[in-house]
Design an enzyme around this catalytic site. Structure first.
Site, PDB file in Angstrom:
ATOM      1  N   THR A   1      -4.786  14.333 -34.789  1.00 24.36           N
ATOM      2  CA  THR A   1      -5.830  15.163 -35.375  1.00 24.36           C
ATOM      3  C   THR A   1      -6.766  14.209 -36.103  1.00 24.36           C
ATOM      4  O   THR A   1      -6.436  13.035 -36.307  1.00 24.36           O
ATOM      5  CB  THR A   1      -5.261  16.194 -36.370  1.00 24.36           C
ATOM      6  OG1 THR A   1      -4.366  15.514 -37.247  1.00 24.36           O
ATOM      7  CG2 THR A   1      -4.542  17.318 -35.665  1.00 24.36           C
TER       8      THR A   1
ATOM      9  N   ARG B   1     -12.208  18.737 -38.890  1.00 24.03           N
ATOM     10  CA  ARG B   1     -11.021  19.347 -38.300  1.00 24.03           C
ATOM     11  C   ARG B   1     -11.127  19.254 -36.771  1.00 24.03           C
ATOM     12  O   ARG B   1     -12.137  19.653 -36.186  1.00 24.03           O
ATOM     13  CB  ARG B   1     -10.975  20.803 -38.734  1.00 24.03           C
ATOM     14  CG  ARG B   1      -9.691  21.517 -38.586  1.00 24.03           C
ATOM     15  CD  ARG B   1      -9.647  22.689 -39.530  1.00 24.03           C
ATOM     16  NE  ARG B   1      -9.396  22.211 -40.895  1.00 24.03           N
ATOM     17  CZ  ARG B   1      -8.190  21.932 -41.379  1.00 24.03           C
ATOM     18  NH1 ARG B   1      -7.115  22.102 -40.643  1.00 24.03           N
ATOM     19  NH2 ARG B   1      -8.035  21.487 -42.618  1.00 24.03           N
TER      20      ARG B   1
ATOM     21  N   LYS C   1      -6.621  14.579 -41.137  1.00 21.38           N
ATOM     22  CA  LYS C   1      -5.551  14.336 -42.126  1.00 21.38           C
ATOM     23  C   LYS C   1      -5.866  13.022 -42.849  1.00 21.38           C
ATOM     24  O   LYS C   1      -6.892  12.947 -43.518  1.00 21.38           O
ATOM     25  CB  LYS C   1      -4.201  14.331 -41.411  1.00 21.38           C
ATOM     26  CG  LYS C   1      -3.874  15.682 -40.757  1.00 21.38           C
ATOM     27  CD  LYS C   1      -2.465  15.732 -40.207  1.00 21.38           C
ATOM     28  CE  LYS C   1      -2.092  17.118 -39.745  1.00 21.38           C
ATOM     29  NZ  LYS C   1      -2.365  17.370 -38.333  1.00 21.38           N
TER      30      LYS C   1
ATOM     31  N   ASP D   1       2.246  10.870 -31.163  1.00 24.21           N
ATOM     32  CA  ASP D   1       1.359  11.786 -31.879  1.00 24.21           C
ATOM     33  C   ASP D   1       1.208  11.205 -33.284  1.00 24.21           C
ATOM     34  O   ASP D   1       2.108  11.332 -34.116  1.00 24.21           O
ATOM     35  CB  ASP D   1       1.993  13.176 -31.915  1.00 24.21           C
ATOM     36  CG  ASP D   1       1.156  14.182 -32.692  1.00 24.21           C
ATOM     37  OD1 ASP D   1       0.231  13.750 -33.410  1.00 24.21           O
ATOM     38  OD2 ASP D   1       1.442  15.386 -32.594  1.00 24.21           O
TER      39      ASP D   1
ATOM     40  N   TYR E   1     -24.682  23.716 -26.139  1.00 30.57           N
ATOM     41  CA  TYR E   1     -23.614  23.701 -25.128  1.00 30.57           C
ATOM     42  C   TYR E   1     -23.655  22.375 -24.408  1.00 30.57           C
ATOM     43  O   TYR E   1     -24.733  21.895 -24.029  1.00 30.57           O
ATOM     44  CB  TYR E   1     -23.816  24.825 -24.105  1.00 30.57           C
ATOM     45  CG  TYR E   1     -22.736  25.878 -24.209  1.00 30.57           C
ATOM     46  CD1 TYR E   1     -21.401  25.524 -24.023  1.00 30.57           C
ATOM     47  CD2 TYR E   1     -23.032  27.201 -24.488  1.00 30.57           C
ATOM     48  CE1 TYR E   1     -20.400  26.473 -24.132  1.00 30.57           C
ATOM     49  CE2 TYR E   1     -22.036  28.156 -24.604  1.00 30.57           C
ATOM     50  CZ  TYR E   1     -20.711  27.783 -24.429  1.00 30.57           C
ATOM     51  OH  TYR E   1     -19.726  28.713 -24.548  1.00 30.57           O
TER      52      TYR E   1
ATOM     53  N   GLU F   1     -20.875  21.218 -21.916  1.00 28.55           N
ATOM     54  CA  GLU F   1     -19.660  21.047 -21.083  1.00 28.55           C
ATOM     55  C   GLU F   1     -19.775  19.779 -20.258  1.00 28.55           C
ATOM     56  O   GLU F   1     -20.834  19.494 -19.687  1.00 28.55           O
ATOM     57  CB  GLU F   1     -19.467  22.261 -20.169  1.00 28.55           C
ATOM     58  CG  GLU F   1     -18.891  23.432 -20.930  1.00 28.55           C
ATOM     59  CD  GLU F   1     -18.645  24.650 -20.047  1.00 28.55           C
ATOM     60  OE1 GLU F   1     -18.662  24.519 -18.814  1.00 28.55           O
ATOM     61  OE2 GLU F   1     -18.440  25.727 -20.620  1.00 28.55           O
TER      62      GLU F   1
HETATM   63  N1  DSN Z   1       0.143  21.748 -39.817  1.00 29.83           N
HETATM   64  C1  DSN Z   1       0.130  20.318 -39.798  1.00 29.83           C
HETATM   65  C2  DSN Z   1       0.859  19.750 -40.931  1.00 29.83           C
HETATM   66  O1  DSN Z   1       0.735  20.289 -42.021  1.00 29.83           O
HETATM   67  O2  DSN Z   1       1.560  18.755 -40.802  1.00 29.83           O
HETATM   68  C3  DSN Z   1       0.609  19.809 -38.539  1.00 29.83           C
HETATM   69  O3  DSN Z   1      -0.041  20.467 -37.512  1.00 29.83           O
END
Ligand code: DSN
Length: 410
Positions: free
Chosen positions: A219, A228, A222, A193, A47, A49
């Site tokens: 994110t 993730r 990707k 984003d 933990y 925080e």
């Molecule tokens: N679900 C993602 C995508 O496939 O683009 C975006 O959050």
């Protein structure tokens, strides 16, 4: 204790599925073995925080070392003043960015879902659409690309507090400078984003939004090819508010095993090899696009400049995106149904499919393989005879076997 047999069986089947399918979901990738190891490491036990040096728990010395290193790597890689690598997801990264910049009820100008935007960019059934007053820009009907005249007109008319760009299904380079000029003209904050293109930005094959935007969210799993999760970068003047928006604003204990995996990804993305990878993603997407076009398929915006290709299937072939996704899955190609600009179909059916090259580029595919993948896709979307599907399935399996993943995992 031993792993539950139920989970073990499913895990083994999932590994085989990943090894024997061509993965074309534009938002997926295969992480390195180092990241897999970190995600499953003892760091999950802790933990922590708070933030490095300011925790609400003891015993955080080594956790602090890892998180501080990740923050520094993120700032250097994206030339950002400040980085927060704690968001559990892209959705929470976006929620924190909104809380930093605006108040409930404020107006935000963003891209509509059918044009390529995201649920968290104001979709009515998402928290974003429920808390803030979103106004949407689309794309030009002819070119299917962002139309800066429309965006500026909407900004002048609606006087948003925030202008947002970044997309889940948009295939062209985004002109952040033009957005910033419009934001300045109407005295709005500017947010990007970059979830889909973060790896391309890191690899130098897409302009860097951190140069122009007040806050940039992403994110990390990707094109960036990490664990993730989410991350937020911002100008120094928003740093304190952003950190408070994430913790204690919307999150409690950070997932330090994931943070270590994100840090490893940022380290990997800082290497010369990653630049080669990012460049190849785009070269491969162009090869896939050309192959599909040469086979007579219609692509949204007539092609790609990034990692994504969107194929219109409803008007040109007479099947929905959902049907196309199912046909492709039956031969071992994984894609997703996707709305196209001004789509007349519902999101559960759609008129298109979205394809992406990041995952198979990680596996080693180059232009020749993507040309072959384009030929296979076009062939089965047009002809679903048993014989054609069988032949295509065999070609997919052959390609997968030539480019194995996780050779050491059984
Ligand atoms: N679900 C993602 C995508 O496939 O683009 C975006 O959050």
């Amino acid at each position: 204790m031993k792993m539950s047999q139920v989970i073990k069986d499913s895990l083994e089947k999932e590994l085989k599925r990943q090894q024997e399918h061509i993965e074309l979901i534009a938002s997926e990738n295969y992480v390195s073995e180092a990241i897999l190891e970190l995600n499953g490491s003892i760091l999950t036990n802790k933990y922590a925080e708070g933030y490095p040096g300011k925790r609400y728990y003891g015993g955080c010395k080594y956790i602090d070392e890892i998180e501080s290193y990740g923050i520094e790597l993120a700032k250097t890689l994206f030339k950002a003043d400040h980085a927060n690598i704690q968001p559990h997801s892209g959705s929470q990264a976006n929620e924190a960015a909104y809380r930093t910049l605006i108040k409930p009820g404020d107006t935000v100008l963003s891209m509509s879902l059918d044009a390529g935007g995201h649920l968290t960019h104001g979709y009515p059934i998402n928290f974003s659409g429920q808390l803030y007053n979103f106004v949407f820009y689309k794309v030009n009907k002819e070119t299917e690309e962002m139309d800066f005249e429309e965006i500026r007109d909407l900004a002048l008319k609606n006087k948003p507090k925030l202008i947002l760009t970044g997309a889940s299904s948009y295939t062209k380079i985004i002109d952040f400078k033009k957005f910033k000029e419009i934001a300045d003209e109407v005295n709005a904050y500017f947010m990007v984003d970059m979830a889909h293109i973060a790896g391309l930005v890191a690899g130098g094959v897409h302009p860097n939004p951190c140069e122009y935007a007040d806050v940039v969210t992403t994110t990390t799993h990707k094109t960036l090819r990490g664990s993730r999760g989410g991350m937020v970068l911002c100008k120094q003047k928003f740093a304190k508010e952003l950190d408070s928006a994430i913790f204690p604003g919307i999150q409690g204990g950070p997932l330090e095993n994931q943070i270590a995996g994100k840090t490893q990804a940022l380290y990997e993305a800082s290497t010369p090899e990653f630049k080669v990878y990012a460049k190849q993603i785009v070269i491969n997407a162009k090869a896939l696009a050309n192959s599909l076009k040469n086979n007579g398929l219609r692509l949204i915006a007539n092609g790609t400049e990034n990692h994504t290709v969107i194929v219109e299937v409803k008007d040109s072939i007479g099947i929905t995106g959902k049907q196309a996704e199912t046909i492709l899955e039956s031969i071992g190609i994984i894609s997703n149904k996707n709305m196209i600009p001004f789509d007349k179909e519902k999101p559960v059916h759609t008129s298109g499919i979205r394809l992406g090259t990041p995952a198979m580029t990680t596996r080693g595919f180059k232009e020749n393989e993507f040309e072959e993948v384009g030929n296979i896709i076009a062939s089965v979307l047009k002809n679903q005879s048993e014989e054609n599907l069988k032949k295509a399935k065999l070609s997919v399996l052959n390609l997968c076997q030539k480019f194995p993943i996780y050779k050491n995992l059984k």
